[in-house]
Write a protein that holds these residues in place. Sequence first.
Motif, PDB file in Angstrom:
ATOM      1  N   GLU A  40       0.841  -1.204   0.000  1.00 15.74           N
ATOM      2  CA  GLU A  40       0.000   0.000   0.000  1.00 15.74           C
ATOM      3  C   GLU A  40       0.874   1.252   0.000  1.00 15.74           C
ATOM      4  O   GLU A  40       0.553   2.245  -0.669  1.00 15.74           O
ATOM      5  N   GLY A  41       1.955   1.194   0.740  1.00 17.21           N
ATOM      6  CA  GLY A  41       2.859   2.345   0.801  1.00 17.21           C
ATOM      7  C   GLY A  41       3.445   2.686  -0.555  1.00 17.21           C
ATOM      8  O   GLY A  41       3.518   3.857  -0.939  1.00 17.21           O
ATOM      9  N   VAL A  42       3.875   1.669  -1.293  1.00 21.20           N
ATOM     10  CA  VAL A  42       4.437   1.902  -2.627  1.00 21.20           C
ATOM     11  C   VAL A  42       3.380   2.504  -3.543  1.00 21.20           C
ATOM     12  O   VAL A  42       3.625   3.485  -4.257  1.00 21.20           O
ATOM     13  N   ASP A  43       2.179   1.910  -3.530  1.00 22.87           N
ATOM     14  CA  ASP A  43       1.100   2.395  -4.393  1.00 22.87           C
ATOM     15  C   ASP A  43       0.760   3.853  -4.089  1.00 22.87           C
ATOM     16  O   ASP A  43       0.592   4.678  -5.005  1.00 22.87           O
ATOM     17  N   LEU A  44       0.646   4.180  -2.793  1.00 26.53           N
ATOM     18  CA  LEU A  44       0.297   5.556  -2.418  1.00 26.53           C
ATOM     19  C   LEU A  44       1.431   6.526  -2.726  1.00 26.53           C
ATOM     20  O   LEU A  44       1.192   7.678  -3.112  1.00 26.53           O
ATOM     21  N   ALA A  45       2.668   6.061  -2.543  1.00 18.22           N
ATOM     22  CA  ALA A  45       3.810   6.931  -2.836  1.00 18.22           C
ATOM     23  C   ALA A  45       3.834   7.311  -4.316  1.00 18.22           C
ATOM     24  O   ALA A  45       4.072   8.472  -4.675  1.00 18.22           O
ATOM     25  N   LEU A  46       3.574   6.339  -5.176  1.00 15.86           N
ATOM     26  CA  LEU A  46       3.600   6.608  -6.611  1.00 15.86           C
ATOM     27  C   LEU A  46       2.405   7.456  -7.048  1.00 15.86           C
ATOM     28  O   LEU A  46       2.508   8.281  -7.958  1.00 15.86           O
ATOM     29  N   GLU A  47       1.280   7.263  -6.355  1.00 19.69           N
ATOM     30  CA  GLU A  47       0.070   8.004  -6.738  1.00 19.69           C
ATOM     31  C   GLU A  47       0.072   9.429  -6.194  1.00 19.69           C
ATOM     32  O   GLU A  47      -0.243  10.389  -6.914  1.00 19.69           O
ATOM     33  N   LEU A  48       0.443   9.596  -4.916  1.00 14.75           N
ATOM     34  CA  LEU A  48       0.282  10.894  -4.245  1.00 14.75           C
ATOM     35  C   LEU A  48       1.549  11.743  -4.281  1.00 14.75           C
ATOM     36  O   LEU A  48       1.482  12.947  -4.029  1.00 14.75           O
ATOM     37  N   LYS A  49       2.684  11.132  -4.513  1.00 15.09           N
ATOM     38  CA  LYS A  49       3.964  11.859  -4.560  1.00 15.09           C
ATOM     39  C   LYS A  49       4.186  12.728  -3.316  1.00 15.09           C
ATOM     40  O   LYS A  49       4.272  13.960  -3.393  1.00 15.09           O
ATOM     41  N   PRO A  50       4.295  12.095  -2.141  1.00 14.49           N
ATOM     42  CA  PRO A  50       4.541  12.864  -0.907  1.00 14.49           C
ATOM     43  C   PRO A  50       5.933  13.484  -0.913  1.00 14.49           C
ATOM     44  O   PRO A  50       6.812  13.081  -1.688  1.00 14.49           O
ATOM     45  N   ASP A  51       6.132  14.464  -0.046  1.00 15.54           N
ATOM     46  CA  ASP A  51       7.454  15.064   0.104  1.00 15.54           C
ATOM     47  C   ASP A  51       8.407  14.146   0.860  1.00 15.54           C
ATOM     48  O   ASP A  51       9.616  14.160   0.627  1.00 15.54           O
ATOM     49  N   ILE A  52       7.849  13.379   1.802  1.00 11.42           N
ATOM     50  CA  ILE A  52       8.669  12.475   2.610  1.00 11.42           C
ATOM     51  C   ILE A  52       7.797  11.333   3.100  1.00 11.42           C
ATOM     52  O   ILE A  52       6.569  11.473   3.221  1.00 11.42           O
ATOM     53  N   ILE A  53       8.440  10.208   3.416  1.00 15.24           N
ATOM     54  CA  ILE A  53       7.725   9.005   3.853  1.00 15.24           C
ATOM     55  C   ILE A  53       8.334   8.506   5.149  1.00 15.24           C
ATOM     56  O   ILE A  53       9.562   8.489   5.304  1.00 15.24           O
ATOM     57  N   THR A  54       7.482   8.103   6.102  1.00 17.40           N
ATOM     58  CA  THR A  54       7.958   7.345   7.265  1.00 17.40           C
ATOM     59  C   THR A  54       7.604   5.885   7.006  1.00 17.40           C
ATOM     60  O   THR A  54       6.470   5.565   6.659  1.00 17.40           O
ATOM     61  N   MET A  55       8.577   4.993   7.175  1.00 17.53           N
ATOM     62  CA  MET A  55       8.401   3.600   6.762  1.00 17.53           C
ATOM     63  C   MET A  55       8.812   2.637   7.869  1.00 17.53           C
ATOM     64  O   MET A  55       9.955   2.649   8.325  1.00 17.53           O
TER      65      MET A  55
END
Length: 494
Positions: A40-55
């Motif tokens: 889900e994180g990968v999908d949302l990262a590619l879709e929403l293009k956040p500035d930063i991610i906590t993983m």
Amino acid sequence: MSEFKVLIVDDSPFMRKVFSDVIDADAAFKVLATASNGKEGVDLALELKPDIITMDLEMPQMNGLEALQRIMNIQPTPVIMLSAVTDNGTRDTIKALQYGAIDFIRKPDGAVKLDIRQVGEQLLEKLHIALETMSSGSLRMLPAVEEKAVIIVQPTPAPPLTLSPIVEDPANKVGKPDKPGIAVDTIPSNIASVKEVQPKENVSKEGATHSRKPEAKTDKPAPRISSVLPVAETGMTKPKSQETRMANESSQRAKPVARVQSDSVVAGKKTSKPAVTSEKASSSLTNAGTTAKPRGSTQFEQLVAIGTSTGGPRALHEVLTGIPAEFPAPILVVQHMPPKFTFSLAQRLDNFCSIHVREAVEGELVETATAYIAPGGKHMSLKKEASGKYRIRLSEEGPRSGHMPSVDVLFESLIGQRQLVRHIVLMTGMGSDGAKGMKALRSDGAATTIAESEQTCVVYGMPRSAVELGAVSHQLPLQGIAPAIVQEVRSRKP
């Protein structure tokens, strides 16, 4: 100022809620979305293009390491990992930092007395550092390190040692940033330019295709890069008939996972590509009889000292894997990192390096062909005995400039030790730790003071500070540091 958009990826609903509340309470940030697993994180990262991610590291369906790798391959984004303070957690955190994560925080754990409030504060601190560096344009997303696991070099006649100037590769171009504040670089493997710095002048920005704001204001202009430091075109080949062992990361000894038939380095340029075997195939290499790393000597006349911080695990991997097994000097390393993580860092680097790499121990004798990494939570220094031998000294005198271990503490312990030919290196990192110590060492007659160049730093902070102080004799891209160190040491060997 627009809000800094954050994606939270964690399988714990409780942690997602806690982090969301903490982040949203800060006006500088906004939680864009949350994900319960790596996929889900990968999908949302590619879709929403956040500035930063906590993983988070440990998640179902797809863990944090795999999710990080996919994101960095497709859409490089600053990632802060959430790490458990366990053997597996610390090892995976080191991998994540080498794969491209910019930093990490530790999960709440009774053993280290972290509570939710402390974790929230640490997360906000890391987010603000990321915001500051991205806003200034000094944060760079670079490719993951190439893991050169086991190196088997076919015997070849040793070429004569000759010096010749290095010509900067015109193909070395810095990629355009995908979004403001993040420069995504593709650095060619044959980059090997070494530039001499003349203090008290302006730094040339030649070769850069994007601009940055300075990390901090300074009354002194940065030095100008002017000329080329000779580095041998030959003589960088890894030692003949030398094998390094790849350890299973849950033990001290291991089986190799990759085999390099020939990996000669000529001024930072590879002359052949590794052929990677499967783990099953590699086990036969071990059974066939790999050789132990040669033991170092306590007799030496030269020493290398390295300081680094954010982006350091990746940079250390690149540099230390380029040092040959019979290296005639010890290497002392300070990497800003908490306790336990430095042990995992040393263990992982040892698996990939021809030299020994270990976490330093109080009072141990210092030997050649060995890199000693300062333990998290302790300062490291070098002490000479009346016998002429050298020992590691560790102390807990308190943080220096917010750091323990501190690069300045290590560098200052080398001042006055003029019987040693000293080679000093500062690489990627936030802040200015090590800059003053490097300046003092240059004034004290250190043979070489090297700063990693801006184009390959994840954060161009510590090297910039050293350059601005006039402490740096030469600036090199990351891929040129190991060849230059080896050449400088060999050229001064009796």
